[in-house]
Design a protein around this motif. Structure first.
Motif, short mmCIF file in Angstrom:
data_model
loop_
_atom_site.label_atom_id
_atom_site.label_comp_id
_atom_site.label_asym_id
_atom_site.label_seq_id
_atom_site.Cartn_x
_atom_site.Cartn_y
_atom_site.Cartn_z
N UNK A 94 -41.05 -63.70 -43.45
CA UNK A 94 -41.75 -63.53 -42.17
C UNK A 94 -43.25 -63.50 -42.44
N UNK A 95 -43.98 -64.39 -41.80
CA UNK A 95 -45.44 -64.43 -41.92
C UNK A 95 -46.03 -64.51 -40.52
N UNK A 96 -46.71 -63.45 -40.10
CA UNK A 96 -47.32 -63.40 -38.78
C UNK A 96 -48.77 -62.95 -38.93
N UNK A 97 -49.67 -63.66 -38.28
CA UNK A 97 -51.08 -63.29 -38.29
C UNK A 97 -51.45 -62.72 -36.92
N UNK A 98 -52.05 -61.53 -36.91
CA UNK A 98 -52.59 -60.95 -35.69
C UNK A 98 -54.08 -61.26 -35.64
N UNK A 99 -54.52 -61.99 -34.61
CA UNK A 99 -55.95 -62.30 -34.43
C UNK A 99 -56.49 -61.43 -33.31
N UNK A 100 -57.49 -60.62 -33.63
CA UNK A 100 -58.09 -59.71 -32.66
C UNK A 100 -59.56 -60.11 -32.52
N UNK A 101 -59.89 -60.93 -31.52
CA UNK A 101 -61.27 -61.43 -31.38
C UNK A 101 -62.28 -60.30 -31.24
N UNK A 102 -63.45 -60.49 -31.83
CA UNK A 102 -64.53 -59.50 -31.73
C UNK A 102 -64.86 -59.22 -30.27
N UNK A 103 -64.95 -57.95 -29.92
CA UNK A 103 -65.41 -57.58 -28.60
C UNK A 103 -64.38 -57.71 -27.51
N UNK A 104 -63.12 -57.99 -27.83
CA UNK A 104 -62.08 -58.10 -26.80
C UNK A 104 -60.91 -57.21 -27.14
N UNK A 105 -60.02 -57.05 -26.20
CA UNK A 105 -58.81 -56.27 -26.42
C UNK A 105 -57.57 -57.15 -26.40
N UNK A 106 -57.76 -58.46 -26.52
CA UNK A 106 -56.62 -59.38 -26.56
C UNK A 106 -56.16 -59.57 -28.00
#
Length: 477
Positions: A94-106
């Motif tokens: 299992x390989x999952x990347x969580x991307x959390x953009x700067x300045x957002x809560x998405x």
């Protein structure tokens, strides 16, 4: 038993995301989590820092290992309860990347199929083999150098495997991994039980002796061994590995809802069990400051996570002429990098050494797209993808059923046909005198999983276009 996917790291990541709901005191209990030097020292994200690539990126790894996070074999009775054999390969299933953009809560989460065929240290291969290759090489190097302490050899080999996995993901996606988390079979089992199970939904009843799956159709709650079977099942599903990826995503979405719900965070018993499960079985990179991370993530809710899969091409890719039965998932690194970059709204990384080639056709060409599989509306969606790239394209209905996809063209359009094949994820090409002049034909097979299958990246054959988020339950196969 065939090594099957074991999700996932979710417990830790989602406990952290919900950390502010129960305060820093309880979160400090996670200081006992096992740490490892996975992130290069010069690439560490410092407390409060906004990553230069525009997003905080966390690699979640589920490893096919019959051992705990200290490398000790699991007891036979535990393996029996997990419905797992005694032997397991050193694979990252299992390989999952969580991307959390700067300045957002998405939070944007994307999966990388374990059989993605990529370039990596030691030569091309399936991305899930990066761990085992590096682990074995480092163990051999340490022994040759005179090291005899088994614990030191094992730890050094594990660190090398984790670093190689991180590097393979970075090379494929163009994403700089800021933090790393890993679980194995036991971790997932314990975390899912600690929170009282997860709500899932199946379109059809299913049974599979290899994974132990035995589920009815419709909504249901799974935990422990049943939860493990739900995300491990591969055989008997449309799209096999890609269908399993979608299973993992809906489970992870449900896990997010459950962990961040008042029913878990306000229940001292569940919360304590969850923290204990994470402490016993999760491995983190040693640069991850959890308290700082919780401060950065204040305000993220259970519904704020969206899931997708990287674009893929031929899922029945015969990569080894000497072993024609061996298959992998074909991926185009350029398409994957563009997809990953699009999740935070930034341009795809430029390819060094040469300017990007234009995707617009230089001469009038019509691309005729037909559906050779069961997915309703697929030809229309793929034709739309090609029009967005500058081609004149039209859906021409259904053609004779075939498993794999094919791009056909006359000799004069060989270059343009190859361009279409690449845009659709690296499809097989064929020159044919029967294709009308000025036309390129695209036949979409039953296992097609490239652009146009879903709103994001790939999706399993027989799947649904309904997006997966942590905001509700999506029924899958």
């Amino acid at each position: 038993m065939h090594p099957l996917g074991k999700i996932v790291v979710a417990g830790l990541a989602l406990v952290v995301l919900g950390g502010t709901a129960y305060g820093y005191t309880n979160l400090r209990a996670l200081d006992e989590v096992t740490r490892d030097s996975v992130i290069d020292a010069d690439g560490e994200t410092k407390p409060g820092e906004q990553p230069a690539d525009g997003s905080l990126d966390i690699l979640l790894v589920g490893r096919d290992a019959r051992e705990d996070n200290q490398g000790k074999p699991l007891a036979p009775e535990v393996l029996r309860e997990l419905r797992a054999g005694a032997n397991g390969d050193d694979l990252t299933d299992t390989l999952i990347v969580l991307r959390i953009p700067n300045g957002t809560k998405e939070v944007k989460a994307f999966s990388i199929p374990r059989d993605s065929y990529v370039s990596m240290a030691g030569g091309k291969g399936k991305i899930n083999a990066a761990f085992g290759r590096a682990k074995a090489a480092e163990a051999g190097r340490l022994r040759k150098a005179g090291e005899t302490d088994k614990a030191k050899i094992n730890q050094g080999a594990l660190t090398a495997g984790r670093r190689a996995t991180r590097q393979a993901v970075e090379d494929l996606t163009g994403v700089k991994i800021d933090h790393f988390a890993e679980v194995n079979l036991l971790s997932f089992y314990e975390i899912s039980k600690a929170i009282g199970g997860v709500e899932v939904c199946l379109k059809e009843a299913t049974k599979d002796k290899n994974s132990g799956a035995d589920f009815q159709a419709g909504p249901q709650r799974v935990a422990g061994a049943d939860a493990l079977a739900f995300v491990r099942q591969r055989d008997g599903l449309p799209g096999t590995d890609l269908a399993r990826v979608r299973r993992q995503q809906v489970f992870l979405a449900g896990l997010a809802r459950q962990v961040l719900s008042a029913g878990t965070l306000a229940d001292p018993g569940k919360l304590s069990d969850l923290i204990d499960a994470v402490k016993r079985s999760v491995v983190l990179d040693d640069s991850w400051n959890l308290l700082d991370f919780v401060g950065q993530m204040r305000g993220v809710s259970g519904g704020g996570i969206q899931f997708a899969t990287i674009p893929v091409g031929n899922v029945d890719y015969r990569y080894d002429p000497a072993n024609p039965r061996a298959t992998a998932v074909q991926v185009d690194p350029a398409a994957v990098k563009a997809f990953a970059a699009s999740l935070i709204g930034s341009p795809a990384p430029a390819t060094s050494g040469a300017p990007a080639a234009s995707t617009a056709p230089a001469a009038p060409v019509t691309v005729d797209v037909s559906n050779a599989g069961p997915k309703e509306g697929l030809a229309t969606r793929v034709a739309g993808v090609l029009r967005d790239k500058g081609f004149t394209s039209r859906a021409t209905g259904n053609s004779d059923t075939r498993r794999t996809s094919l791009v056909r063209f006359g000799p004069a359009l060989a270059e343009r046909g190859a361009e279409v094949a690449k845009l659709l994820g690296g499809l097989t090409t064929q020159q044919s005198a029967s294709v009308p002049a000025g036309h390129i034909e695209v036949l979409l097979g039953t296992v097609y999983s490239g652009p146009g299958v879903s709103a994001g990246g790939g999706a399993p054959a027989g799947g649904t276009d309904e997006p997966i988020t942590s905001n509700g339950v999506v029924c899958v196969y």
